[in-house]
Design a protein around this motif. Sequence first.
Motif, PDB file in Angstrom:
ATOM      1  N   LEU A 132     -13.867 -16.136   0.683  1.00  0.00           N
ATOM      2  CA  LEU A 132     -13.084 -17.243   1.221  1.00  0.00           C
ATOM      3  C   LEU A 132     -13.867 -17.948   2.319  1.00  0.00           C
ATOM      4  CD1 LEU A 132     -10.435 -18.876   1.629  1.00  0.00           C
ATOM      5  CD2 LEU A 132      -9.707 -17.061   3.208  1.00  0.00           C
ATOM      6  N   ILE A 133     -14.011 -19.278   2.179  1.00  0.00           N
ATOM      7  CA  ILE A 133     -14.578 -20.113   3.235  1.00  0.00           C
ATOM      8  C   ILE A 133     -13.449 -20.999   3.747  1.00  0.00           C
ATOM      9  CG2 ILE A 133     -16.270 -21.862   3.847  1.00  0.00           C
ATOM     10  CD1 ILE A 133     -18.023 -20.868   1.579  1.00  0.00           C
ATOM     11  N   LEU A 134     -13.063 -20.782   4.996  1.00  0.00           N
ATOM     12  CA  LEU A 134     -11.955 -21.511   5.613  1.00  0.00           C
ATOM     13  C   LEU A 134     -12.532 -22.528   6.590  1.00  0.00           C
ATOM     14  CD1 LEU A 134      -8.915 -21.846   5.966  1.00  0.00           C
ATOM     15  CD2 LEU A 134      -8.940 -19.932   7.565  1.00  0.00           C
ATOM     16  N   ALA A 135     -12.299 -23.821   6.320  1.00  0.00           N
ATOM     17  CA  ALA A 135     -12.966 -24.884   7.070  1.00  0.00           C
ATOM     18  C   ALA A 135     -11.987 -25.733   7.865  1.00  0.00           C
ATOM     19  CB  ALA A 135     -13.748 -25.771   6.107  1.00  0.00           C
ATOM     20  N   ASP A 136     -12.294 -25.912   9.147  1.00  0.00           N
ATOM     21  CA  ASP A 136     -11.537 -26.793  10.029  1.00  0.00           C
ATOM     22  C   ASP A 136     -12.521 -27.306  11.079  1.00  0.00           C
ATOM     23  OD1 ASP A 136      -9.610 -28.195  11.383  1.00  0.00           O
ATOM     24  OD2 ASP A 136      -8.530 -26.445  12.137  1.00  0.00           O
ATOM     25  N   PRO A 137     -12.712 -28.637  11.182  1.00  0.00           N
ATOM     26  CA  PRO A 137     -13.777 -29.133  12.064  1.00  0.00           C
ATOM     27  C   PRO A 137     -13.604 -28.793  13.535  1.00  0.00           C
ATOM     28  CG  PRO A 137     -12.431 -30.947  11.232  1.00  0.00           C
ATOM     29  CD  PRO A 137     -12.056 -29.730  10.460  1.00  0.00           C
ATOM     30  N   MET A 138     -12.348 -28.701  14.013  1.00  0.00           N
ATOM     31  CA  MET A 138     -12.109 -28.467  15.426  1.00  0.00           C
ATOM     32  C   MET A 138     -11.502 -27.082  15.639  1.00  0.00           C
ATOM     33  SD  MET A 138     -13.163 -31.412  16.471  1.00  0.00           S
ATOM     34  CE  MET A 138     -12.647 -31.582  18.180  1.00  0.00           C
ATOM     35  N   LEU A 139     -12.216 -26.221  16.329  1.00  0.00           N
ATOM     36  CA  LEU A 139     -11.709 -24.888  16.657  1.00  0.00           C
ATOM     37  C   LEU A 139     -11.341 -24.902  18.143  1.00  0.00           C
ATOM     38  CD1 LEU A 139     -11.155 -21.983  15.807  1.00  0.00           C
ATOM     39  CD2 LEU A 139     -13.539 -21.452  16.289  1.00  0.00           C
ATOM     40  N   ALA A 140     -10.132 -25.346  18.436  1.00  0.00           N
ATOM     41  CA  ALA A 140      -9.692 -25.491  19.832  1.00  0.00           C
ATOM     42  C   ALA A 140      -9.081 -24.182  20.323  1.00  0.00           C
ATOM     43  CB  ALA A 140      -8.715 -26.653  19.945  1.00  0.00           C
ATOM     44  N   THR A 141      -7.784 -24.002  20.111  1.00  0.00           N
ATOM     45  CA  THR A 141      -7.147 -22.748  20.515  1.00  0.00           C
ATOM     46  C   THR A 141      -7.391 -21.630  19.510  1.00  0.00           C
ATOM     47  OG1 THR A 141      -5.056 -23.233  19.379  1.00  0.00           O
ATOM     48  CG2 THR A 141      -5.316 -24.073  21.645  1.00  0.00           C
ATOM     49  N   GLY A 142      -7.711 -21.999  18.268  1.00  0.00           N
ATOM     50  CA  GLY A 142      -7.889 -21.011  17.210  1.00  0.00           C
ATOM     51  C   GLY A 142      -6.617 -20.684  16.463  1.00  0.00           C
ATOM     52  N   GLN A 143      -5.482 -21.201  16.935  1.00  0.00           N
ATOM     53  CA  GLN A 143      -4.201 -20.862  16.314  1.00  0.00           C
ATOM     54  C   GLN A 143      -4.072 -21.397  14.891  1.00  0.00           C
ATOM     55  OE1 GLN A 143      -0.680 -21.401  18.837  1.00  0.00           O
ATOM     56  NE2 GLN A 143      -1.996 -21.415  20.636  1.00  0.00           N
ATOM     57  N   GLY A 168     -16.157 -26.124  18.712  1.00  0.00           N
ATOM     58  CA  GLY A 168     -15.139 -25.193  19.174  1.00  0.00           C
ATOM     59  C   GLY A 168     -15.185 -25.029  20.677  1.00  0.00           C
ATOM     60  N   ALA A 169     -14.121 -24.480  21.212  1.00  0.00           N
ATOM     61  CA  ALA A 169     -14.079 -24.084  22.619  1.00  0.00           C
ATOM     62  C   ALA A 169     -14.181 -22.565  22.683  1.00  0.00           C
ATOM     63  CB  ALA A 169     -12.784 -24.560  23.273  1.00  0.00           C
ATOM     64  N   GLN A 170     -14.737 -22.059  23.755  1.00  0.00           N
ATOM     65  CA  GLN A 170     -14.924 -20.616  23.872  1.00  0.00           C
ATOM     66  C   GLN A 170     -13.600 -19.872  23.748  1.00  0.00           C
ATOM     67  OE1 GLN A 170     -17.957 -19.015  23.981  1.00  0.00           O
ATOM     68  NE2 GLN A 170     -16.626 -17.269  23.589  1.00  0.00           N
ATOM     69  N   THR A 190     -21.493 -26.262  17.256  1.00  0.00           N
ATOM     70  CA  THR A 190     -21.687 -26.237  18.707  1.00  0.00           C
ATOM     71  C   THR A 190     -20.413 -25.736  19.376  1.00  0.00           C
ATOM     72  OG1 THR A 190     -22.500 -27.535  20.587  1.00  0.00           O
ATOM     73  CG2 THR A 190     -20.906 -28.608  19.146  1.00  0.00           C
ATOM     74  N   VAL A 191     -20.555 -25.222  20.600  1.00  0.00           N
ATOM     75  CA  VAL A 191     -19.433 -24.641  21.340  1.00  0.00           C
ATOM     76  C   VAL A 191     -19.361 -25.281  22.721  1.00  0.00           C
ATOM     77  CG1 VAL A 191     -18.393 -22.538  22.264  1.00  0.00           C
ATOM     78  CG2 VAL A 191     -19.665 -22.465  20.095  1.00  0.00           C
ATOM     79  N   ASP A 192     -18.165 -25.791  23.086  1.00  0.00           N
ATOM     80  CA  ASP A 192     -17.932 -26.351  24.412  1.00  0.00           C
ATOM     81  C   ASP A 192     -17.248 -25.313  25.290  1.00  0.00           C
ATOM     82  OD1 ASP A 192     -19.094 -28.669  23.634  1.00  0.00           O
ATOM     83  OD2 ASP A 192     -17.250 -29.809  23.400  1.00  0.00           O
ATOM     84  N   GLU A 193     -17.255 -25.588  26.589  1.00  0.00           N
ATOM     85  CA  GLU A 193     -16.892 -24.534  27.529  1.00  0.00           C
ATOM     86  C   GLU A 193     -15.397 -24.312  27.714  1.00  0.00           C
ATOM     87  OE1 GLU A 193     -17.218 -27.147  31.654  1.00  0.00           O
ATOM     88  OE2 GLU A 193     -18.975 -26.036  30.942  1.00  0.00           O
ATOM     89  N   LYS A 194     -14.565 -25.351  27.494  1.00  0.00           N
ATOM     90  CA  LYS A 194     -13.158 -25.154  27.864  1.00  0.00           C
ATOM     91  C   LYS A 194     -12.227 -26.068  27.090  1.00  0.00           C
ATOM     92  CE  LYS A 194     -13.491 -28.411  31.747  1.00  0.00           C
ATOM     93  NZ  LYS A 194     -13.319 -28.580  33.212  1.00  0.00           N
ATOM     94  N   LEU A 195     -10.923 -25.842  27.307  1.00  0.00           N
ATOM     95  CA  LEU A 195      -9.852 -26.672  26.759  1.00  0.00           C
ATOM     96  C   LEU A 195      -9.151 -27.408  27.892  1.00  0.00           C
ATOM     97  CD1 LEU A 195      -8.179 -24.147  24.277  1.00  0.00           C
ATOM     98  CD2 LEU A 195      -9.712 -26.026  23.675  1.00  0.00           C
ATOM     99  N   THR A 196      -8.543 -28.555  27.550  1.00  0.00           N
ATOM    100  CA  THR A 196      -7.687 -29.236  28.511  1.00  0.00           C
ATOM    101  C   THR A 196      -6.355 -28.502  28.595  1.00  0.00           C
ATOM    102  OG1 THR A 196      -6.654 -30.703  26.891  1.00  0.00           O
ATOM    103  CG2 THR A 196      -8.760 -31.425  27.855  1.00  0.00           C
TER     104      THR A 196
END
Length: 219
Positions: A132-143, A168-170, A190-196
């Motif tokens: 299974l390859i599960l694709a979503d461009p934005m990995l914010a909260t991960g929920q 994604g965010a860490q 790429t991975v960004d440091e935080k969420l708003t």
Amino acid sequence: MHIHNISLENSILNSFISEMRDIDIQKDPMRFRRNIERTGEILGYELSKSLNYKSVNIQTPLGTAAEFISTDNIVLCSILRAGVPLHNGLLNYFDKAENAFISAYRHHKSKPESFEIIVEYLACPSLEGKTLILADPMLATGQSMVATFEALKPFGKPKAVHLVSVIGAQEGLDYVSKHFDADAHLWIATVDEKLTDKGYIMPGLGDAGDLAFGEKLQH
């Protein structure tokens, strides 16, 4: 979970990510979609190195060549609607894959920063014993990733699970790491440091679905 952050090494992928982030260039929706698609192709190539292969003999006009061909039965599942360009990029490389689609969106409660993930539409083949390859461009909260995977469980147990995201965010990486098995893989550009406070990636690139397909209707 095995996390593969492709941005740790410089490559042409940097240019695609830069254009997706750029507030002027991202206004061109066709280029934005194409950059997501190209990112999906690169992530798909990197992912392909972890698949299973067998040697087969290929008849050429001049003789026989031994080549190694993947033996994985792949199901590619994308989260609508932002996942469509990423899906297309992965499908360009895994062109024999079966396909699944699922809708998942944030339903905000009384407070703007409080939400739950709602899954309304799902079309999926059997996942039993497949990759299974599960694709979503934005990995914010991960929920969304976790909710989607839970919704797919009635379709069978895959032998391998790969998550694919552009940015994604860490915090999101930490969340999916806790909810997926240790042998699952995450491939991310790429991975960004935080969420708003509202759960959006910072600095991120904005809303990928809106940038690719236009703003959502407000009810």
